[in-house]
Design a protein around this motif. Structure first.
Motif, PDB file in Angstrom:
ATOM      1  N   PHE A 106       0.864  -1.179   0.000  1.00 40.83           N
ATOM      2  CA  PHE A 106       0.000   0.000   0.000  1.00 40.83           C
ATOM      3  C   PHE A 106       0.896   1.223   0.000  1.00 40.83           C
ATOM      4  N   SER A 107       0.612   2.182  -0.866  1.00 42.48           N
ATOM      5  CA  SER A 107       1.381   3.429  -0.913  1.00 42.48           C
ATOM      6  C   SER A 107       0.470   4.604  -0.587  1.00 42.48           C
ATOM      7  N   GLN A 108       0.943   5.453   0.317  1.00 44.77           N
ATOM      8  CA  GLN A 108       0.230   6.680   0.678  1.00 44.77           C
ATOM      9  C   GLN A 108       1.129   7.847   0.304  1.00 44.77           C
ATOM     10  N   ILE A 109       0.659   8.677  -0.632  1.00 47.80           N
ATOM     11  CA  ILE A 109       1.481   9.757  -1.171  1.00 47.80           C
ATOM     12  C   ILE A 109       0.913  11.098  -0.756  1.00 47.80           C
ATOM     13  N   SER A 110       1.761  11.947  -0.196  1.00 48.00           N
ATOM     14  CA  SER A 110       1.340  13.270   0.242  1.00 48.00           C
ATOM     15  C   SER A 110       1.033  14.149  -0.965  1.00 48.00           C
ATOM     16  N   ASN A 111       0.058  15.040  -0.796  1.00 43.35           N
ATOM     17  CA  ASN A 111      -0.267  16.000  -1.856  1.00 43.35           C
ATOM     18  C   ASN A 111       0.874  16.991  -2.079  1.00 43.35           C
ATOM     19  N   LYS A 112       1.763  17.112  -1.102  1.00 44.69           N
ATOM     20  CA  LYS A 112       2.888  18.042  -1.197  1.00 44.69           C
ATOM     21  C   LYS A 112       4.176  17.328  -1.581  1.00 44.69           C
ATOM     22  N   ILE A 113       4.073  16.144  -2.158  1.00 50.31           N
ATOM     23  CA  ILE A 113       5.244  15.376  -2.526  1.00 50.31           C
ATOM     24  C   ILE A 113       6.112  16.147  -3.517  1.00 50.31           C
ATOM     25  N   LYS A 114       7.420  16.054  -3.311  1.00 51.02           N
ATOM     26  CA  LYS A 114       8.377  16.626  -4.250  1.00 51.02           C
ATOM     27  C   LYS A 114       9.114  15.479  -4.936  1.00 51.02           C
ATOM     28  N   GLY A 115       9.293  15.591  -6.220  1.00 54.70           N
ATOM     29  CA  GLY A 115       9.918  14.508  -6.946  1.00 54.70           C
ATOM     30  C   GLY A 115       8.886  13.498  -7.415  1.00 54.70           C
ATOM     31  N   ILE A 116       9.343  12.537  -8.169  1.00 56.17           N
ATOM     32  CA  ILE A 116       8.483  11.518  -8.767  1.00 56.17           C
ATOM     33  C   ILE A 116       8.361  10.324  -7.833  1.00 56.17           C
ATOM     34  N   TYR A 117       7.179   9.711  -7.800  1.00 58.95           N
ATOM     35  CA  TYR A 117       7.022   8.430  -7.119  1.00 58.95           C
ATOM     36  C   TYR A 117       6.397   7.421  -8.063  1.00 58.95           C
ATOM     37  N   GLN A 118       7.030   6.244  -8.140  1.00 59.86           N
ATOM     38  CA  GLN A 118       6.507   5.147  -8.936  1.00 59.86           C
ATOM     39  C   GLN A 118       6.559   3.856  -8.126  1.00 59.86           C
ATOM     40  N   ALA A 119       5.574   3.001  -8.355  1.00 56.07           N
ATOM     41  CA  ALA A 119       5.590   1.639  -7.826  1.00 56.07           C
ATOM     42  C   ALA A 119       5.644   0.708  -9.027  1.00 56.07           C
ATOM     43  N   GLU A 120       6.580  -0.235  -9.010  1.00 57.22           N
ATOM     44  CA  GLU A 120       6.800  -1.096 -10.166  1.00 57.22           C
ATOM     45  C   GLU A 120       6.684  -2.564  -9.798  1.00 57.22           C
ATOM     46  N   THR A 121       6.201  -3.348 -10.760  1.00 61.24           N
ATOM     47  CA  THR A 121       6.301  -4.808 -10.722  1.00 61.24           C
ATOM     48  C   THR A 121       7.113  -5.204 -11.952  1.00 61.24           C
ATOM     49  N   PRO A 122       7.391  -6.487 -12.155  1.00 56.06           N
ATOM     50  CA  PRO A 122       8.154  -6.870 -13.345  1.00 56.06           C
ATOM     51  C   PRO A 122       7.523  -6.453 -14.673  1.00 56.06           C
ATOM     52  N   ASN A 123       6.181  -6.261 -14.712  1.00 52.91           N
ATOM     53  CA  ASN A 123       5.566  -5.928 -16.004  1.00 52.91           C
ATOM     54  C   ASN A 123       4.784  -4.617 -16.040  1.00 52.91           C
ATOM     55  N   THR A 124       4.757  -3.885 -14.922  1.00 57.39           N
ATOM     56  CA  THR A 124       3.878  -2.708 -14.861  1.00 57.39           C
ATOM     57  C   THR A 124       4.504  -1.591 -14.028  1.00 57.39           C
ATOM     58  N   VAL A 125       4.198  -0.349 -14.419  1.00 59.64           N
ATOM     59  CA  VAL A 125       4.606   0.829 -13.651  1.00 59.64           C
ATOM     60  C   VAL A 125       3.362   1.627 -13.279  1.00 59.64           C
ATOM     61  N   ALA A 126       3.253   1.992 -11.998  1.00 55.90           N
ATOM     62  CA  ALA A 126       2.159   2.855 -11.533  1.00 55.90           C
ATOM     63  C   ALA A 126       2.765   4.184 -11.101  1.00 55.90           C
ATOM     64  N   SER A 127       2.394   5.262 -11.795  1.00 59.99           N
ATOM     65  CA  SER A 127       2.922   6.600 -11.507  1.00 59.99           C
ATOM     66  C   SER A 127       1.834   7.436 -10.848  1.00 59.99           C
ATOM     67  N   VAL A 128       2.205   8.152  -9.778  1.00 60.09           N
ATOM     68  CA  VAL A 128       1.180   8.844  -9.003  1.00 60.09           C
ATOM     69  C   VAL A 128       1.682  10.167  -8.468  1.00 60.09           C
ATOM     70  N   LYS A 129       0.731  10.968  -7.981  1.00 59.16           N
ATOM     71  CA  LYS A 129       1.045  12.194  -7.249  1.00 59.16           C
ATOM     72  C   LYS A 129      -0.160  12.558  -6.390  1.00 59.16           C
ATOM     73  N   GLY A 130      -0.036  12.351  -5.082  1.00 60.33           N
ATOM     74  CA  GLY A 130      -1.121  12.675  -4.167  1.00 60.33           C
ATOM     75  C   GLY A 130      -2.245  11.667  -4.203  1.00 60.33           C
ATOM     76  N   THR A 131      -2.013  10.466  -3.702  1.00 55.48           N
ATOM     77  CA  THR A 131      -3.039   9.426  -3.795  1.00 55.48           C
ATOM     78  C   THR A 131      -2.740   8.289  -2.820  1.00 55.48           C
ATOM     79  N   GLU A 132      -3.645   7.318  -2.783  1.00 55.93           N
ATOM     80  CA  GLU A 132      -3.449   6.087  -2.016  1.00 55.93           C
ATOM     81  C   GLU A 132      -3.863   4.915  -2.889  1.00 55.93           C
ATOM     82  N   PHE A 133      -3.028   3.882  -2.936  1.00 58.34           N
ATOM     83  CA  PHE A 133      -3.366   2.725  -3.753  1.00 58.34           C
ATOM     84  C   PHE A 133      -2.626   1.488  -3.278  1.00 58.34           C
ATOM     85  N   ILE A 134      -3.173   0.343  -3.666  1.00 55.00           N
ATOM     86  CA  ILE A 134      -2.535  -0.953  -3.431  1.00 55.00           C
ATOM     87  C   ILE A 134      -2.069  -1.486  -4.776  1.00 55.00           C
TER      88      ILE A 134
END
Length: 226
Positions: A106-134
């Protein structure tokens, strides 16, 4: 919340003084959790600093909570998972990547995040800014992304195809290169997972003592209450 802000600012100040370049720290763990650095097991306690490419292994009924050093992202690792943490400084910002080899986080991303955040698996990339997801990756090489808040861009690495996924919807990405989006079904987030997600904001104040080695090889200690 103020305690987390103070902890983040204090860590950021100290990290700037040392060359070791920690990128995150272990907030809390329970059950059988292992930390690997350079393919070697490392003994740790809550508050342990994490470095680029450190890996966390969780066994059955084990959990771990990680917070990146800039305070922008908190990651909760669920049982039976292998997760690697990576970050690169660019233009005074920390670009962060959580890599899931197997299992779910589970990733919890602040709305004030600086820089890029990505969550990756071997076949997929999830790019976000200010959100919550599994994000989950299973033995069938299928990645599932469940958006709990905000919006996530889900992209298949092989085909390059991607879709925006909003709150209340889930995406699946697999070996066929497609990204399928649908409404999230009741029960897809288990009661145990929901409990751990809620606990991210309910961690009791604790004091940690962190050992840091400076550029001259001198050992220093940083004591933080959070």
């Amino acid at each position: 919340m103020k305690k987390w802000i103070c902890l983040t600012l204090l860590l950021a100040s100290f990290l700037a003084l040392f060359s070791a370049e920690p990128i995150a720290y272990l907030v809390k763990s329970k059950g059988s959790v292992q930390l690997y650095r350079n393919q070697e097991a490392v003994k740790f306690t809550n508050g342990e600093l994490l470095y680029d490419n450190d890996e966390i292994f969780t066994s059955k009924d084990a959990y771990a909570a990680i917070k990146y050093a800039d305070g922008g992202v908190t990651v909760k690792i669920f049982p039976n998972s292998i997760v690697r943490f990576s970050a690169v400084k660019q233009n005074k910002q920390l670009n962060k990547t959580t890599v899931i080899s197997v299992g779910s986080v589970f990733s919890q991303i602040s709305n004030k995040i600086k820089g890029i955040y990505q969550a990756e698996t071997p076949n997929t990339v999830a790019s976000v800014k200010g959100t919550e997801f599994i994000i989950r990756y299973n033995a069938n090489n299928v990645t599932q992304v469940i958006v709990l808040e905000g919006e996530v861009i889900v992209q298949n690495k092989d085909s390059g195809k991607g879709k925006n996924v909003v709150q209340g919807y889930s995406a699946e990405s697999g070996s066929d290169g497609e990204v399928y989006v649908r409404e999230t079904k009741v029960g897809e987030v288990t009661d145990a997972e929901q409990k751990e997600i809620e606990s991210v904001n309910q961690i009791s104040p604790k004091t940690i003592r962190i050992q840091i080695i400076d550029a001259n090889g001198n050992i220093k200690y940083l004591e933080i209450t959070y």
